[in-house]
Design a protein around this motif. Structure first.
Motif, PDB file in Angstrom:
ATOM      1  N   PRO A  48       0.795  -1.224   0.000  1.00 13.38           N
ATOM      2  CA  PRO A  48       0.000   0.000   0.000  1.00 13.38           C
ATOM      3  C   PRO A  48       0.835   1.285   0.000  1.00 13.38           C
ATOM      4  N   GLU A  49       2.001   1.258   0.610  1.00 10.33           N
ATOM      5  CA  GLU A  49       2.831   2.473   0.639  1.00 10.33           C
ATOM      6  C   GLU A  49       3.254   2.873  -0.773  1.00 10.33           C
ATOM      7  N   LYS A  50       3.690   1.911  -1.562  1.00  9.81           N
ATOM      8  CA  LYS A  50       4.126   2.200  -2.934  1.00  9.81           C
ATOM      9  C   LYS A  50       2.964   2.640  -3.814  1.00  9.81           C
ATOM     10  N   LEU A  51       1.832   1.960  -3.691  1.00 11.61           N
ATOM     11  CA  LEU A  51       0.681   2.330  -4.513  1.00 11.61           C
ATOM     12  C   LEU A  51       0.122   3.687  -4.091  1.00 11.61           C
ATOM     13  N   ALA A  52       0.135   3.980  -2.798  1.00 10.60           N
ATOM     14  CA  ALA A  52      -0.312   5.290  -2.325  1.00 10.60           C
ATOM     15  C   ALA A  52       0.557   6.390  -2.912  1.00 10.60           C
ATOM     16  N   GLU A  53       1.843   6.139  -3.033  1.00 11.37           N
ATOM     17  CA  GLU A  53       2.745   7.144  -3.602  1.00 11.37           C
ATOM     18  C   GLU A  53       2.404   7.410  -5.071  1.00 11.37           C
ATOM     19  N   PHE A  54       2.083   6.373  -5.828  1.00  8.42           N
ATOM     20  CA  PHE A  54       1.672   6.539  -7.228  1.00  8.42           C
ATOM     21  C   PHE A  54       0.462   7.471  -7.310  1.00  8.42           C
ATOM     22  N   TYR A  55      -0.609   7.153  -6.565  1.00  5.43           N
ATOM     23  CA  TYR A  55      -1.822   7.964  -6.627  1.00  5.43           C
ATOM     24  C   TYR A  55      -1.626   9.337  -5.985  1.00  5.43           C
ATOM     25  N   ARG A  56      -0.818   9.419  -4.932  1.00  2.63           N
ATOM     26  CA  ARG A  56      -0.560  10.727  -4.312  1.00  2.63           C
ATOM     27  C   ARG A  56       0.088  11.659  -5.319  1.00  2.63           C
ATOM     28  N   GLU A  57       1.077  11.169  -6.041  1.00  4.95           N
ATOM     29  CA  GLU A  57       1.757  11.986  -7.052  1.00  4.95           C
ATOM     30  C   GLU A  57       0.815  12.321  -8.207  1.00  4.95           C
ATOM     31  N   PHE A  58       0.108  11.321  -8.725  1.00  8.37           N
ATOM     32  CA  PHE A  58      -0.766  11.537  -9.875  1.00  8.37           C
ATOM     33  C   PHE A  58      -1.882  12.523  -9.559  1.00  8.37           C
ATOM     34  N   VAL A 117      -1.304  12.488   2.057  1.00  6.97           N
ATOM     35  CA  VAL A 117      -1.589  11.350   2.925  1.00  6.97           C
ATOM     36  C   VAL A 117      -2.311  11.888   4.148  1.00  6.97           C
ATOM     37  N   VAL A 118      -3.482  11.318   4.450  1.00  2.00           N
ATOM     38  CA  VAL A 118      -4.247  11.774   5.612  1.00  2.00           C
ATOM     39  C   VAL A 118      -4.272  10.741   6.726  1.00  2.00           C
ATOM     40  N   GLN A 119      -3.907   9.503   6.405  1.00  4.85           N
ATOM     41  CA  GLN A 119      -3.855   8.468   7.437  1.00  4.85           C
ATOM     42  C   GLN A 119      -2.942   7.359   6.929  1.00  4.85           C
ATOM     43  N   ALA A 120      -2.117   6.838   7.807  1.00  2.00           N
ATOM     44  CA  ALA A 120      -1.244   5.724   7.422  1.00  2.00           C
ATOM     45  C   ALA A 120      -0.970   4.859   8.644  1.00  2.00           C
ATOM     46  N   ASN A 121      -1.069   3.546   8.440  1.00  2.00           N
ATOM     47  CA  ASN A 121      -0.640   2.602   9.460  1.00  2.00           C
ATOM     48  C   ASN A 121      -0.032   1.405   8.739  1.00  2.00           C
ATOM     49  N   ALA A 122       0.250   0.343   9.445  1.00  2.00           N
ATOM     50  CA  ALA A 122       0.955  -0.792   8.852  1.00  2.00           C
ATOM     51  C   ALA A 122       0.169  -1.484   7.749  1.00  2.00           C
ATOM     52  N   ASN A 123      -1.153  -1.343   7.736  1.00  2.00           N
ATOM     53  CA  ASN A 123      -1.973  -2.064   6.763  1.00  2.00           C
ATOM     54  C   ASN A 123      -2.780  -1.199   5.817  1.00  2.00           C
ATOM     55  N   ARG A 124      -2.697   0.120   5.963  1.00  2.00           N
ATOM     56  CA  ARG A 124      -3.549   0.979   5.135  1.00  2.00           C
ATOM     57  C   ARG A 124      -2.964   2.375   5.041  1.00  2.00           C
ATOM     58  N   PHE A 168     -11.645  14.016  -3.041  1.00  2.00           N
ATOM     59  CA  PHE A 168     -11.657  12.591  -3.378  1.00  2.00           C
ATOM     60  C   PHE A 168     -10.714  11.846  -2.444  1.00  2.00           C
ATOM     61  N   ARG A 169     -11.217  10.746  -1.857  1.00  2.00           N
ATOM     62  CA  ARG A 169     -10.411   9.952  -0.928  1.00  2.00           C
ATOM     63  C   ARG A 169     -10.198   8.554  -1.493  1.00  2.00           C
ATOM     64  N   LEU A 170      -8.977   8.075  -1.366  1.00  2.00           N
ATOM     65  CA  LEU A 170      -8.605   6.753  -1.844  1.00  2.00           C
ATOM     66  C   LEU A 170      -7.731   6.098  -0.786  1.00  2.00           C
ATOM     67  N   ALA A 171      -8.068   4.868  -0.430  1.00  2.00           N
ATOM     68  CA  ALA A 171      -7.265   4.131   0.546  1.00  2.00           C
ATOM     69  C   ALA A 171      -6.680   2.895  -0.125  1.00  2.00           C
ATOM     70  N   LEU A 172      -5.469   2.558   0.263  1.00  2.00           N
ATOM     71  CA  LEU A 172      -4.783   1.387  -0.239  1.00  2.00           C
ATOM     72  C   LEU A 172      -4.579   0.461   0.944  1.00  2.00           C
ATOM     73  N   ARG A 173      -5.170  -0.736   0.864  1.00  2.00           N
ATOM     74  CA  ARG A 173      -5.173  -1.672   1.994  1.00  2.00           C
ATOM     75  C   ARG A 173      -4.288  -2.868   1.693  1.00  2.00           C
ATOM     76  N   ARG A 174      -3.451  -3.229   2.659  1.00  2.00           N
ATOM     77  CA  ARG A 174      -2.533  -4.353   2.485  1.00  2.00           C
ATOM     78  C   ARG A 174      -3.291  -5.674   2.431  1.00  2.00           C
ATOM     79  N   ASP A 175      -2.991  -6.440   1.382  1.00  2.00           N
ATOM     80  CA  ASP A 175      -3.470  -7.810   1.235  1.00  2.00           C
ATOM     81  C   ASP A 175      -2.323  -8.576   0.607  1.00  2.00           C
ATOM     82  N   ALA A 176      -1.620  -9.357   1.412  1.00  2.00           N
ATOM     83  CA  ALA A 176      -0.426 -10.057   0.936  1.00  2.00           C
ATOM     84  C   ALA A 176      -0.723 -11.030  -0.188  1.00  2.00           C
ATOM     85  N   THR A 177      -1.978 -11.439  -0.348  1.00  2.00           N
ATOM     86  CA  THR A 177      -2.324 -12.386  -1.406  1.00  2.00           C
ATOM     87  C   THR A 177      -3.003 -11.708  -2.597  1.00  2.00           C
TER      88      THR A 177
END
Length: 130
Positions: free
Chosen positions: A16-26, A31-38, A47-56
């Protein structure tokens, strides 16, 4: 009857950190909230977009017909070519760039994790004469 305020679109992904950076730049978002999984971002227009960790998580395979598109994002832009250069520079890729017919021109892309999105642009029309 009570109303439901607009919430947030959530995309599952492995990093999610890498994908958030893509959308943040675009989207020139913050970033308004960040933790280990989101990680959640917000663009200037709200417009709000969240990227959630799913290892699979696995990338969708759109536009292949054997795996139908479940959902995608759409962004309106003024200049498709400039937006495409920015997307590719940030690690996204074109997936469908054929010319669309109708009042809107659009092109399909995938983000670095494979989520689909569309860029749309109004097709300029010549003013009526007479």
């Amino acid at each position: 009857m009570s109303t439901v305020p607009a919430a947030v679109v959530v995309l599952d992904c492995a990093e999610p950190e890498k994908l958030a950076e893509f959308y943040r730049e675009f989207l020139a978002a913050e970033v308004v909230q960040a933790n280990a999984n989101r990680v959640e971002i917000r663009a200037a227009d709200g417009f709000r977009l969240a990227l959630r960790r799913d290892a699979t998580a696995t990338a969708p395979s759109w536009p292949r017909p054997e795996n139908s598109l479940q959902a995608h994002l759409e962004f309106e832009v003024d200049d498709l070519d400039a937006a495409e250069r920015r997307i590719v520079g940030l690690g996204g890729r074109p997936v469908e760039t054929k010319d669309a017919t109708g009042p809107l021109e659009e092109r399909g892309y995938s983000d670095p994790s494979g989520h689909s999105f569309i860029l749309r642009c109004e097709v300029p029309v010549a003013p009526k004469l007479g």
